[in-house]
Structures are given as structure tokens and as C-alpha cells.
Design a protein around this motif. Sequence first.
Motif, PDB file in Angstrom:
ATOM      1  N   ARG A 255      19.545   5.708   0.138  1.00  0.00           N
ATOM      2  CA  ARG A 255      20.183   6.944   0.603  1.00  0.00           C
ATOM      3  C   ARG A 255      19.454   8.113  -0.062  1.00  0.00           C
ATOM      4  NH1 ARG A 255      26.688   5.487   0.315  1.00  0.00           N
ATOM      5  NH2 ARG A 255      26.625   3.752   1.807  1.00  0.00           N
ATOM      6  N   ASP A 256      18.586   8.769   0.702  1.00  0.00           N
ATOM      7  CA  ASP A 256      17.725   9.776   0.091  1.00  0.00           C
ATOM      8  C   ASP A 256      18.284  11.195   0.182  1.00  0.00           C
ATOM      9  OD1 ASP A 256      17.361  10.206   2.781  1.00  0.00           O
ATOM     10  OD2 ASP A 256      15.169  10.108   2.738  1.00  0.00           O
ATOM     11  N   LYS A 257      19.533  11.342   0.657  1.00  0.00           N
ATOM     12  CA  LYS A 257      20.222  12.634   0.614  1.00  0.00           C
ATOM     13  C   LYS A 257      21.370  12.501  -0.392  1.00  0.00           C
ATOM     14  CE  LYS A 257      17.973  13.406   4.596  1.00  0.00           C
ATOM     15  NZ  LYS A 257      17.593  12.028   4.951  1.00  0.00           N
ATOM     16  N   LEU A 258      21.507  13.489  -1.267  1.00  0.00           N
ATOM     17  CA  LEU A 258      22.490  13.431  -2.347  1.00  0.00           C
ATOM     18  C   LEU A 258      23.492  14.573  -2.171  1.00  0.00           C
ATOM     19  CD1 LEU A 258      22.944  11.728  -4.990  1.00  0.00           C
ATOM     20  CD2 LEU A 258      21.821  13.613  -6.206  1.00  0.00           C
ATOM     21  N   LEU A 277      16.732  20.850  -9.969  1.00  0.00           N
ATOM     22  CA  LEU A 277      16.199  19.834 -10.874  1.00  0.00           C
ATOM     23  C   LEU A 277      15.748  18.600 -10.106  1.00  0.00           C
ATOM     24  CD1 LEU A 277      15.793  18.666 -13.792  1.00  0.00           C
ATOM     25  CD2 LEU A 277      18.155  17.825 -13.611  1.00  0.00           C
ATOM     26  N   VAL A 278      16.621  18.073  -9.259  1.00  0.00           N
ATOM     27  CA  VAL A 278      16.342  16.817  -8.560  1.00  0.00           C
ATOM     28  C   VAL A 278      15.323  17.005  -7.443  1.00  0.00           C
ATOM     29  CG1 VAL A 278      17.362  14.988  -7.134  1.00  0.00           C
ATOM     30  CG2 VAL A 278      18.584  15.821  -9.159  1.00  0.00           C
ATOM     31  N   ALA A 279      15.461  18.082  -6.657  1.00  0.00           N
ATOM     32  CA  ALA A 279      14.559  18.274  -5.516  1.00  0.00           C
ATOM     33  C   ALA A 279      13.123  18.508  -5.963  1.00  0.00           C
ATOM     34  CB  ALA A 279      15.043  19.445  -4.660  1.00  0.00           C
ATOM     35  N   GLU A 280      12.938  19.396  -6.951  1.00  0.00           N
ATOM     36  CA  GLU A 280      11.573  19.700  -7.377  1.00  0.00           C
ATOM     37  C   GLU A 280      10.956  18.548  -8.162  1.00  0.00           C
ATOM     38  OE1 GLU A 280       9.067  23.521  -9.002  1.00  0.00           O
ATOM     39  OE2 GLU A 280      11.078  23.216  -9.801  1.00  0.00           O
ATOM     40  N   SER A 281      11.788  17.786  -8.868  1.00  0.00           N
ATOM     41  CA  SER A 281      11.265  16.673  -9.667  1.00  0.00           C
ATOM     42  C   SER A 281      10.871  15.476  -8.819  1.00  0.00           C
ATOM     43  CB  SER A 281      12.312  16.243 -10.707  1.00  0.00           C
ATOM     44  OG  SER A 281      12.577  17.269 -11.632  1.00  0.00           O
ATOM     45  N   THR A 282      11.628  15.217  -7.727  1.00  0.00           N
ATOM     46  CA  THR A 282      11.412  13.981  -6.964  1.00  0.00           C
ATOM     47  C   THR A 282      10.734  14.188  -5.620  1.00  0.00           C
ATOM     48  OG1 THR A 282      13.565  14.008  -5.812  1.00  0.00           O
ATOM     49  CG2 THR A 282      13.492  13.009  -8.029  1.00  0.00           C
ATOM     50  N   GLY A 283      10.741  15.422  -5.082  1.00  0.00           N
ATOM     51  CA  GLY A 283      10.243  15.640  -3.724  1.00  0.00           C
ATOM     52  C   GLY A 283       8.738  15.777  -3.648  1.00  0.00           C
ATOM     53  N   LYS A 284       8.045  14.661  -3.621  1.00  0.00           N
ATOM     54  CA  LYS A 284       6.562  14.693  -3.586  1.00  0.00           C
ATOM     55  C   LYS A 284       6.036  13.342  -3.115  1.00  0.00           C
ATOM     56  CE  LYS A 284       7.261  15.772  -7.735  1.00  0.00           C
ATOM     57  NZ  LYS A 284       7.282  16.219  -9.164  1.00  0.00           N
ATOM     58  N   ASN A 285       4.787  13.321  -2.740  1.00  0.00           N
ATOM     59  CA  ASN A 285       4.136  12.080  -2.279  1.00  0.00           C
ATOM     60  C   ASN A 285       4.885  11.442  -1.110  1.00  0.00           C
ATOM     61  OD1 ASN A 285       2.521  12.593  -4.475  1.00  0.00           O
ATOM     62  ND2 ASN A 285       3.323  10.915  -5.726  1.00  0.00           N
ATOM     63  N   GLY A 286       5.551  12.283  -0.298  1.00  0.00           N
ATOM     64  CA  GLY A 286       6.250  11.780   0.880  1.00  0.00           C
ATOM     65  C   GLY A 286       7.566  11.090   0.588  1.00  0.00           C
ATOM     66  N   THR A 287       8.066  11.201  -0.625  1.00  0.00           N
ATOM     67  CA  THR A 287       9.351  10.580  -0.946  1.00  0.00           C
ATOM     68  C   THR A 287      10.208  11.608  -1.680  1.00  0.00           C
ATOM     69  OG1 THR A 287      10.424   8.644  -1.916  1.00  0.00           O
ATOM     70  CG2 THR A 287       8.630   9.627  -3.183  1.00  0.00           C
ATOM     71  N   PHE A 460      14.623  29.740  -3.722  1.00  0.00           N
ATOM     72  CA  PHE A 460      14.452  28.300  -3.504  1.00  0.00           C
ATOM     73  C   PHE A 460      12.973  27.878  -3.523  1.00  0.00           C
ATOM     74  CE2 PHE A 460      13.834  29.910   0.764  1.00  0.00           C
ATOM     75  CZ  PHE A 460      12.804  29.112   1.228  1.00  0.00           C
ATOM     76  N   LEU A 461      12.050  28.846  -3.318  1.00  0.00           N
ATOM     77  CA  LEU A 461      10.624  28.489  -3.329  1.00  0.00           C
ATOM     78  C   LEU A 461      10.214  27.870  -4.651  1.00  0.00           C
ATOM     79  CD1 LEU A 461       9.029  31.603  -1.571  1.00  0.00           C
ATOM     80  CD2 LEU A 461       9.369  29.315  -0.609  1.00  0.00           C
ATOM     81  N   HIS A 462      10.937  28.216  -5.723  1.00  0.00           N
ATOM     82  CA  HIS A 462      10.622  27.699  -7.050  1.00  0.00           C
ATOM     83  C   HIS A 462      11.360  26.397  -7.358  1.00  0.00           C
ATOM     84  CE1 HIS A 462       8.553  31.414  -8.514  1.00  0.00           C
ATOM     85  NE2 HIS A 462       9.197  31.897  -7.480  1.00  0.00           N
ATOM     86  N   SER A 463      12.028  25.826  -6.368  1.00  0.00           N
ATOM     87  CA  SER A 463      12.780  24.585  -6.615  1.00  0.00           C
ATOM     88  C   SER A 463      12.679  23.670  -5.408  1.00  0.00           C
ATOM     89  CB  SER A 463      14.236  24.902  -6.971  1.00  0.00           C
ATOM     90  OG  SER A 463      14.834  25.716  -5.974  1.00  0.00           O
ATOM     91  N   THR A 464      13.610  23.818  -4.443  1.00  0.00           N
ATOM     92  CA  THR A 464      13.608  22.921  -3.285  1.00  0.00           C
ATOM     93  C   THR A 464      12.377  23.115  -2.407  1.00  0.00           C
ATOM     94  OG1 THR A 464      15.028  24.513  -2.149  1.00  0.00           O
ATOM     95  CG2 THR A 464      16.105  22.632  -3.189  1.00  0.00           C
ATOM     96  N   GLY A 465      11.671  24.251  -2.578  1.00  0.00           N
ATOM     97  CA  GLY A 465      10.447  24.451  -1.811  1.00  0.00           C
ATOM     98  C   GLY A 465       9.439  23.330  -2.011  1.00  0.00           C
ATOM     99  N   TYR A 467      10.223  20.116  -2.418  1.00  0.00           N
ATOM    100  CA  TYR A 467      10.668  18.996  -1.571  1.00  0.00           C
ATOM    101  C   TYR A 467      10.307  19.260  -0.103  1.00  0.00           C
ATOM    102  CZ  TYR A 467      13.596  15.273   0.318  1.00  0.00           C
ATOM    103  OH  TYR A 467      14.037  14.147   0.971  1.00  0.00           O
ATOM    104  N   HIS A 468      10.484  20.503   0.364  1.00  0.00           N
ATOM    105  CA  HIS A 468      10.232  20.820   1.768  1.00  0.00           C
ATOM    106  C   HIS A 468       8.815  20.450   2.188  1.00  0.00           C
ATOM    107  CE1 HIS A 468      13.513  24.160   1.394  1.00  0.00           C
ATOM    108  NE2 HIS A 468      14.030  22.956   1.532  1.00  0.00           N
ATOM    109  N   LYS A 469       7.855  20.699   1.299  1.00  0.00           N
ATOM    110  CA  LYS A 469       6.461  20.414   1.645  1.00  0.00           C
ATOM    111  C   LYS A 469       6.000  19.033   1.183  1.00  0.00           C
ATOM    112  CE  LYS A 469       6.247  24.540   0.437  1.00  0.00           C
ATOM    113  NZ  LYS A 469       7.217  25.682   0.346  1.00  0.00           N
ATOM    114  N   GLY A 470       6.480  18.598   0.005  1.00  0.00           N
ATOM    115  CA  GLY A 470       5.983  17.358  -0.573  1.00  0.00           C
ATOM    116  C   GLY A 470       6.822  16.134  -0.294  1.00  0.00           C
TER     117      GLY A 470
END
Length: 539
Positions: A255-258, A277-287, A460-465, A467-470
Motif C-alpha cells: 500500500r504505497d499511499k499513506l 519527511l516521508v514523501a521527500e525521503s522515499t519518493g525516488k527511483n520510481g518508488t 511543497f516544492l521542497h518536500s512532496t515535489g 515524490y512528484h518527479k521521482g
Amino acid sequence: MSFEIHVTGAAKAAVDAHLPTLITDLVASGITAGDGTLWGPEAEEESSKRLGWVQAVTVSRPLVPEIEALRAELVAKGVTRVVLAGMGGSSLAPEVIAQTAGVPLVILDSTAPGQVLAALDGDAEAGGLTQTVLVVSSKSGSTVETDSAKRAFEAAFRDLGIDPLERIVVVTDPGSPLDVAARADGYRVFNADPTVGGRYSALTAFGLVPTGLAGVDIAELLDEAEASLLEVAIDSPDNPALVLAAAIAGTSPRRDKLGLITDGTHIVGLPDWIEQLVAESTGKNGTGILPVVLLPVSPEVENKPDDLQIVRLVDEAKKFHLFEHHEGEILVSGSLGGQLMVWEYATAIAGRMLGINPFDQPDVESAKIATRALLDARPEPTPPAFTVEGVEVRVSDPELAASRTVAGVLDALWKRLPADGYVAIQAYVNRLELPQLLGLRELVAADSGRPTTFGWGPRFLHSTGQYHKGGPAQGVFLQILESTDVDLEIPDRPFTFGQLIQAQAAGDAKVLAEHGRPVVTLTLTDPQLEVLSLFEAAQ
């Protein structure tokens, strides 16, 4: 208050499956010991120098009397209003800390001209600018938003005959451009630990200086965090960080939505901090894991999408009423200091489980580069695909605009959603003037039938941004912009705040489109009036 976590359903199955391995691999004690190898050889160079947050309580203790002494000095001069210019983690953590303590702290994490002017003008009852101290927080020391705010406040203080050196406090990493320049100019500077990334900096100078100056008992906050240190450091089934990480990153299918819900907790605004914290830390490499901030009555709570894991923040997780209504959820409770520490550990551990480096942000810079290019070239705005009832409509794909109506464009955007997709609403507006826009999230979630996030731009560009791209290519994007006659010069810069926020929105839309993400941009030419028609279209 000790930290408590209660898991059921798929989350409990994930804990049962992954917790033994996390314990055997000595992950918790390894993080505590600063072991940079935990995230693999590719991440080792970065992770080995980004674990200072584990020692934040000890490192930050000496700051407390220094901050309290500066507060007393300011209060004695009648300076009681604190404004914080910061972005991402350096503003979101202080916002949660101050709100939970019930202490006023003005957060300036926007480039919307009206919002900057409001921070400059202040509240007459609070004394306005004559009783204001500005805290400028930037880890890199080159953040355009905070640099612009600093310039605007410097000019405003001088216009009133106030020496900016007496009213501006700087928080930054040692040796950063801001550190060097601020010290040369004679500003009061607090250096943060350079081994702590911005989103993990809640318990460092970034979290403590602005809130301590505002009147928060920061020693108590550190005490709360310290009380959780033994729990999160041990390789044990009782470690709440290990349990939380396994529950949010280990479900099968994942479940990849929290979904983050505040339900009776005394802590105010924690989901917004967890989100970055969670979006910017984990949202990369397509996951990654996409946090979605929800109300207890949000459509996602009722619909329960298969890919959404709900975390409910409560005051007593193991005694929360009506457990039967929360089957499959993760219930979490604890002090604010404990929550900050546990979520930082859990996010780092989740990164290991996902096979990514939780301490870098490789896709954040792309939007900044696009913004700078637009500010340098200053091209004419892209003409709208069409304008209806005062709303200018721009799209990344002409087919999205085929209906020539706002409602039709939104329907076309929802049709681009994959089965596991999400909608991201990005509001580049003065949120003090248009706070009701946040309610659009609920309507879009119901209309699209998918988890929906809401971010104030450019924050949000400094956080969830990241995840949006990565992160996974699942998102469709709805930008809301405003057309306003209000603008403000940025001293010694060739662009205004209005031009800056427009470039930030356009730059991000450009990068998203280049990543194959569908984008619709709606510009409200009369925001107060047209926000109503926008709500109607979203229904």
C-alpha cells in the motif's frame, strides 16, 4: 507520555513478516551507531554523513540557554512577534511545535506577494513590524524564497529606522553562503548540525531557534524526544520505529499511499510535517510512499482504496475507542518530541526496506533550475488553451482541453489516472486570502475517486515535489494560480515576488510534463469570485 502503536489487518501482517529481519539485521542499533552501510553501497557516501539527527537531543541541549537568553533580550526591548522565513522541513517542524504549544509564530514559506506583505505588515495588536524579529532559516544558505524574504524585511526595517542587525536572526549550516555573508554583515547566527538533512532537522537549531524565541518550552520538547531514544535504539519487537516502518513499507501487496488522520490527538498539524519527511525521503527511483493528509470524514476513509494504508494519530493508541471501526489501520500516539524521533527513525528504516537512499533528494533541483531559467529569460506567459468565466486554462496536452469547460478539463484529467493513481492539487496563491481552497481537496477526492493530496506552492516544492518527479508515475496534477494586482519588489533582484511565484509554478509544470505527468493549470483572474465556480466544477 510514552509512544504507543497499535496495528491490525494488513499492517499487522507486514509487521509479522518484516520485524524479525529488521531485528536480526540490527537496523535500529545500526542507525543509532551511525552505520551508513544500512542503505547499500550506492547510498553509503551520502547516508554516512546524514545521521546526525540521531544525536540531535544531545547536540541541541547547549542551544537552549542561548536561545532563551536571546528571547529574554528581545522581550525586554518589546520585540515579541516572531516571523520565520523558511521552506520545507525548516518551516513545517517549527509550525507543528508552535501550534501544539499554543504559541504564536508567523510562518512565511511562500512567495505570494500578498502573503509576504501580510508578514511585513503584521498584526496591529502584536505591534506589527516595530515589535518583530525575523528568523531566516536555510540549510543550504542559498534558498531563493528565504533570501528574498530576508531582503524584503531588511528594507522594511530600514524604512522604519530599525537596524536589521537587531531584528534578524539567521539559522544555517556552518560555511554556507548565508553563514558567511550573515557573519560578515554582523547578524546573529545559529549554526545547525551539517550532518542533519533539512527534513530530519526538527530537533536541531532549525526547529528550536524560531520556536524558542516565540516562547515554546524547547527544553521540554527535547526531554520528550530523549524519553523515546532508548525505545527506538534497541533491536526489539517493542521498538515502535521498527513496527511503524514495517507497517508502512512492508504490506503485501504494498500500500504505497499513506493516509494521515488527526483524530483527538493534542498535537496540531503533525500530518503536514510527516508528509514532507516521508514523501521527500522515499519518493525516488520510481518508488516511494505518498502521504495523503485526510480528515476523519474524507472520501478516502469511506472508500478505502486497496493501495491506501491509514495512520490515525490519537492520544492513546492502545485504548482508542471503537477499535472495530478501525480494522486495518495503524493507531499511533505519543508526545510531540517522541513522534518526531520515532517518525524520523521509521522513515529511514522504510527507506532501507524500499531499497532507496532516504537522505537525498535528486529530483528537487530540477524545478529550481527551470524556475531560474524562466526568471533569466522572462518569456511571455504561455497563452491559455481557453478562458471561461474568468478562469484561464492551460494544459500539458491539448486533448485535455477538448471540452472547453473547466468541469470537462477536470474530468479529462481524472481519466488519465491509472488504477493506482493519485491527484496532486498545487495551490500557488496567497493562502491567507484563499484558505477555503483547501476544501477543494475533499471535492476532488470524491469526484476523481482516488487519493488526493493538497500542497501550498511553492512550499511543497521542497518536500512532496521530490515524490512528484521521482516517485511512481501515477500522478495527475492540478495547479491553481491567481492573477492579482498586488506585487512586491525584491531589493537588488531583477524580479518581483509575483514574477518569482509565477516562474516557480511554470517551472514545476514544465518539469512535470517532461516527466510525462499530465498537468492542468487554472489561473483565477478574480480569485475570490472564481474559487466558487472552481468548487462547482470539481463536483
